[in-house]
Write a protein that holds these residues in place. Structure first.
Motif, mmCIF file in Angstrom:
data_model
loop_
_atom_site.group_PDB
_atom_site.id
_atom_site.type_symbol
_atom_site.label_atom_id
_atom_site.label_comp_id
_atom_site.label_asym_id
_atom_site.label_seq_id
_atom_site.Cartn_x
_atom_site.Cartn_y
_atom_site.Cartn_z
ATOM 1 N N THR A 1 0.834 -1.210 0.000
ATOM 2 C CA THR A 1 0.000 0.000 0.000
ATOM 3 C C THR A 1 0.864 1.253 0.000
ATOM 4 O O THR A 1 0.582 2.241 -0.686
ATOM 5 C CB THR A 1 -0.930 0.002 1.231
ATOM 6 N N GLY B 1 3.915 5.764 -5.491
ATOM 7 C CA GLY B 1 3.803 5.759 -6.950
ATOM 8 C C GLY B 1 2.806 6.798 -7.437
ATOM 9 O O GLY B 1 3.049 7.527 -8.417
ATOM 10 N N LYS C 1 2.311 1.823 -3.449
ATOM 11 C CA LYS C 1 1.290 2.373 -4.360
ATOM 12 C C LYS C 1 1.079 3.856 -4.093
ATOM 13 O O LYS C 1 0.923 4.663 -5.023
ATOM 14 C CB LYS C 1 -0.029 1.624 -4.183
#
Length: 475
Positions: free
Chosen positions: A5, A11, A8
């Protein structure tokens, strides 16, 4: 799971960060600067550049004169066709009982010239007032100019000035007619003087008796003045480029031992086809005129009398149709066509003092065929100019670079390919670096792996080993 998580999330943050920076960088159509290698370039060197029209011409008469008299009044003709005559030489003698009648005729003719001169001067004055008014007319209209009760001249029929003729051209044509009428008045006065004093018809100028014509009850002596002119012929497209007052160069017997070159001025261009001209027929003999084309005669007045050459001699003529001072020249594809509001749509890439490209607006004057030389530094061979003989003043005059050559091609270069070359004006400093027309981003940096100019050792001066050590040792 928590680690995935977290990755992500980072990102997504990275994508958002890159997207925001990309937007800020490229908003308002911003362009990412590039670096450009400078290949083709030349220095801006201003000068006077011309465009010429090369034609074949023929030596013709200058202001051909016609002296007429009633056949019944002539007692004896004293000259023949082809005779050379001098000013005031007798052409014919009058019968004693016809002198008074001829005097009255000449006085009536003189009064008619005076009336016509007055009318033309009034029309010209009206046109001058019209062109200087707040709302000038753009055309010469023979139906509206002046008082029809006073001016009985029909401009369209008698002077060949159509109603749609531009005012400036109409005034120029009227001035030429005024000059011709003043010349005819001088001739008439001379004839009257000769008639009263000697009862003869005499020539008012030096020249040649071109012809003696008898038409009904009138005998006419055609006199070709000694001052020759040049007649050449142009087509409809060239007609738009040629104007009275343009400079010309005349070469008589080009390539022969007695070749002669004189300067000249375009004095007149005809607005009607020239096939009826005697000089047109003469030039046809040299097969330099295409009889299938509609051609118009142009008169050029040389600065020299050209007395050593006969009428009908073929000559080479170069008319300077364009002349631009303080202008520059480049290969035509270096000019960029890009519309910029309130500035213009013709530009050229230049290199600024900071080494970045710029798009500089220019005004194109004309294009012509020319030979483009490679823009490289010119090296003076040492054997032709020894170093010890070169003074400081001479060294400064050595050209540093070659640009486009507009001059006459050398004999060995005749077969080389010619290119479209553009002459233009603009706010350019001398020696500004001009770049070719390759598309470039504005203010982009440039690079070149070697200097634009190569320094010569002799220009550096004397350098000893102490100077070199001092240079290396400096911080």
């Amino acid at each position: 799971m928590a680690k995935a998580t977290k990755l992500k999330l980072w990102g997504v943050i990275t994508i958002i960060f890159v997207g925001i920076n990309g937007y800020l960088l490229l908003k308002n159509n911003d362009v990412i600067p590039k670096s450009y290698y400078i290949g083709d370039m030349q220095y801006a060197v201003s000068g006077v550049h011309t465009k010429e029209l090369d034609k074949e011409g023929i030596l013709a008469t200058s202001n051909e004169m016609r002296l007429a008299a009633p056949v019944q009044a002539i007692d004896k003709v004293l000259v023949k066709r082809g005779d050379a005559v001098t000013m005031q030489q007798e052409l014919a003698s009058y019968k004693s009982d016809a002198v008074e009648q001829e005097r009255k005729r000449l006085e009536i003719e003189r009064k008619a010239y005076e009336t016509e001169l007055t009318e033309l001067e009034q029309i010209l004055s009206a046109l001058e007032r019209e062109s200087s008014s707040a709302r000038p007319s753009t055309a010469t209209d023979s139906t509206t100019i002046g008082d029809s009760n006073i001016w009985n001249l029909n401009l369209s029929l008698e002077l060949g000035i159509e109603q749609n003729t531009p005012t400036a051209e109409g005034k120029a044509m009227i001035r030429r007619h005024i000059a011709e009428i003043e010349r005819q008045l001088d001739i008439t006065d001379s004839l009257l003087t000769q008639l009263i004093s000697y009862q003869t018809l005499a020539t008012p100028v030096d020249g040649i008796v071109g012809d003696i014509q008898q038409d009904g009850d009138t005998i006419t002596f055609v006199i070709y003045p000694s001052s020759k002119s040049v007649a050449t012929y142009i087509d409809e497209t060239q007609w738009q480029r040629v104007e009275a007052g343009q400079r010309a160069e005349i070469i008589v017997r080009a390539g022969e031992e007695d070749e002669s070159t004189v300067e000249g001025i375009v004095t007149e261009k005809q607005a009607i086809p020239a096939k009826e001209s005697m000089w047109y027929q003469e030039l046809l003999k040299y097969e330099k005129v295409d009889p299938a084309k509609t051609l118009y005669e142009v008169q050029i007045q040389p600065t020299d009398l050209l007395a050593d050459y006969p009428y009908g001699e073929k000559v080479a003529v170069t008319i300077t149709t364009d002349e631009v001072f303080s202008s520059f020249k480049v290969h035509s594809d270096w000019i960029i066509h890009y519309e910029v509001p309130d500035i213009g749509n013709t530009h050229i890439y230049t290199l600024g003092y900071d080494g970045r490209t710029r798009l500089t607006p220019v005004d194109v004057a004309f294009t012509k065929l020319g030979q483009v030389d490679a823009p490289v530094e010119e090296v003076i061979p040492e054997e032709e100019m020894p170093e010890e003989k070169i003074t400081e003043e001479e060294t400064e005059k050595v050209p540093a670079i070659q640009t486009v050559d507009f001059g006459t091609e050398k004999e060995e270069d005749i077969d080389e390919e010619l290119y479209d070359v553009t002459v233009f004006t603009g706010l350019l400093d001398e020696n500004t670096i001009l770049l070719d027309g390759t598309a470039r981003n504005i203010y982009a940096p440039t690079f070149r792996p070697y200097p634009l100019q190569t320094y010569k050792w002799e220009k550096v001066g004397e350098v000893t080993w102490r100077d070199i050590v001092k240079f290396i040792a400096q911080p």
